[in-house]
Design an enzyme around this catalytic site. Structure first.
Site, short mmCIF file in Angstrom:
data_model
loop_
_atom_site.label_atom_id
_atom_site.label_comp_id
_atom_site.label_asym_id
_atom_site.label_seq_id
_atom_site.Cartn_x
_atom_site.Cartn_y
_atom_site.Cartn_z
N ASP A 343 0.82 -1.21 0.00
CA ASP A 343 0.00 0.00 0.00
C ASP A 343 0.86 1.26 0.00
O ASP A 343 2.03 1.23 0.37
CB ASP A 343 -0.91 0.01 1.23
CG ASP A 343 -0.11 0.05 2.52
OD1 ASP A 343 0.92 -0.64 2.60
OD2 ASP A 343 -0.52 0.76 3.45
N GLU A 344 0.26 2.35 -0.41
CA GLU A 344 0.85 3.69 -0.31
C GLU A 344 2.29 3.75 -0.81
O GLU A 344 3.14 4.42 -0.21
CB GLU A 344 0.75 4.18 1.14
CG GLU A 344 -0.70 4.38 1.56
CD GLU A 344 -0.87 4.77 3.01
OE1 GLU A 344 -1.84 5.47 3.31
OE2 GLU A 344 -0.05 4.36 3.85
#
Length: 538
Positions: A343-344
């Site tokens: 993620d991210e």
């Protein structure tokens, strides 16, 4: 964005009792003699089937715990039940393999394939008559879950570590129960702030009470690396030496990690370790300069921003690193899942992200594990059998790749941040947590259906649910409990109970009855105004 809001400066506020919270109370006065047994349908998670009726069973001085034959699993559960009941009741409650028509009976197996087919790997039946309380199940997991139901049917004072007055009665009737979903998880972020082995164990005990069966440990992030890796020792010894706010951090030795695994396994939880990559990797990059594209190690990080770090995708040493970490972690971890984050990764180009995730997934498969990634994995190419953990807030309305992956066979674990993230504040006055996904009270956390949440995805793509707890603002068990309770039991019920049982008005009444139990356990919790807590609660 998941964790981009500034950290609340709230630690000082927590030096005393949290506003709106309830902490452990002094021993309760003797119970009135007319105390009635808890009805069979008043437990959490709600059972699949309840048939109430008949006289209650009473635990007394001569009660024994009978376990079936030579089954070590039944003996283990029997020992756990005895250890729970002896301090508060003051009764000896011997565990025996001798057969008899009375007492608390734990029966493992029996009933053949038809029974196992009906109850599955985790189901059980609890039958209560005046003479006996009988828990039967095809597996040790089922016996353990049945024990948790029996526990909740006894008065809250059963949780006390000192003798309490009875009566210790269980209502008559039969519960037949099994889970809706195979994956019912809770995540603890031990990277933003480090939590000791004992603190993790305390949370495991709380999860087990509500039949949660997966403990997802977020073991690495920008702020700290928390697991010893022999082939890259500075990950722990240097990368583990920081946390949010500049504290000392810490890490688990391999023996520490094995102890967490053992403790979780005895309580029917499987540990799912996560090494987040290619982003959220500053602690690793700070530990080894050669992992950086420019060969320069950044300083350790103690803030709360995200998206600024990335492994160097073109470097061969990056994949040596990934291989070593996954190999050592897989060797220690008996569970089937290994989480690789994903993620991210804002500092990783899309092309590099796709290439990296493809190689990382192959590495996980190489060492015999099933890969889990945050739902951004669906923007790359999920491997066959991969699981995507959804943490968005829209039901994937603006993330069509999640739906498409589900249609092609990728399983989903649902953790919508505005429902299941336990670090979201209850309201604007909550002294802990964040609110980038909104304020999340008990009703909002409970009042949704995992089977229909991802619009357009097949219902059978949903593997289960998970309640993540990120620790930017959390530093100890008191903080964990204040943010997890009362919301965690609701997520657990969504994972276990049939959809037909989901009813907020009925659930809030059952939830209120858990308050005195938490107080007996010495747990802190948010006294939500949405829940009709008992008038005499502290």
């Amino acid at each position: 964005m998941r964790r981009t809001r500034p950290l609340l400066l709230c630690a000082v506020l927590l030096a005393t009792a949290l506003p709106g919270s309830v902490t452990a109370a002094a021993a309760e006065p003797p119970a009135p003699p007319d105390r009635k047994p808890t009805p069979l349908d008043q437990v959490i998670p709600a059972p699949e089937s309840v048939q109430a009726g008949g006289a209650p069973f009473t635990i007394g001085e001569r009660t024994v715990i009978r376990v079936s034959g030579a089954s070590e699993e039944a003996k283990r559960v029997g020992g756990q039940l005895a250890a729970l009941l002896r301090p508060s009741t003051g009764f000896p409650l011997p565990v025996t393999t001798e057969r008899g028509p009375d007492g608390i009976q734990l029966k493992l197996g029996g009933g053949g394939e038809a029974r196992k087919s009906r109850l599955g790997e985790e189901g059980y039946q609890l039958k209560v008559t005046e003479r006996a309380a009988v828990i039967s199940a095809p597996t040790g997991s089922g016996l353990f879950h049945g024990m948790q139901t029996l526990r909740q049917l006894l008065p809250p004072q059963v949780e006390s570590s000192a003798p309490q007055p009875g009566p210790w009665q269980v209502a008559g009737g039969t519960i037949t129960d099994k889970p809706r979903y195979a994956y019912r998880g809770a995540m603890l972020d031990v990277s933003r702030h480090f939590f000791s082995v004992d603190e993790v164990k305390r949370y495991i005990d709380q999860l087990a009470l509500y039949k949660v069966n997966k403990l997802h440990l977020h073991l690495s992030d920008d702020q700290g690396w928390r697991i010893a890796i022999d082939s890259w020792p500075r990950l722990a010894t240097y990368g583990g030496g920081s946390e949010v706010g500049g504290g000392p951090g810490g890490y688990y030795t391999k023996d520490d990690y094995r102890e967490i695994l053992r403790y979780a396994d005895e309580r029917e939880l499987t540990v799912v370790p996560e090494i987040d990559m290619p982003g959220h990797t500053n602690a690793a990059l700070a530990s080894y300069a050669e992992l950086n594209c420019d060969g320069v190690a950044p300083p350790r990080y103690t803030g709360t921003e995200v998206g600024f770090s990335s492994l160097c995708v073109p470097l061969d040493v990056t994949y040596d690193f990934v291989d070593d970490v996954v190999r050592e972690l897989a060797e220690m971890t008996p569970g089937r899942y290994l989480h690789i984050g994903g993620d991210e990764a804002h500092s990783t180009s899309h092309e590099d992200y796709v290439a990296f995730m493809e190689r990382a997934q192959k590495t996980v498969a190489k060492y015999g594990k099933t890969v889990i990634g945050w739902h951004q994995l669906t923007g790359a190419k999920p491997a066959e059998g991969a699981v995507a953990q959804y943490w968005g807030t829209s039901g994937a309305e603006d993330e069509p790749e999640v739906v498409e992956a589900a249609k092609k066979g990728t399983r989903l674990v649902l953790s919508p941040a505005n429902r299941a993230y336990l670090d979201m504040q209850y309201n604007e006055d909550t002294p802990l947590g964040l609110h980038w996904a909104g304020y999340v009270e008990a009703k909002q956390s409970y009042d949704w259906d995992p089977g229909s949440y991802i619009k357009g995805a097949p219902a059978d793509a949903v593997l289960g649910v998970e309640a993540p707890l990120w620790s930017e603002t959390l530093e100890n068990s008191e903080h964990i409990e204040f943010m997890a309770f009362p919301r965690l039991p609701g997520i657990a019920e969504l994972g276990w109970s049939p959809a037909s049982a989901h009813d907020w008005e009925k659930y809030r009444v059952r939830l209120a009855q858990q308050g005195p139990r938490w107080e007996q356990l010495g747990m802190d919790y948010w006294r939500s105004p949405q829940v009709p807590w008992p008038a005499d609660a502290s």
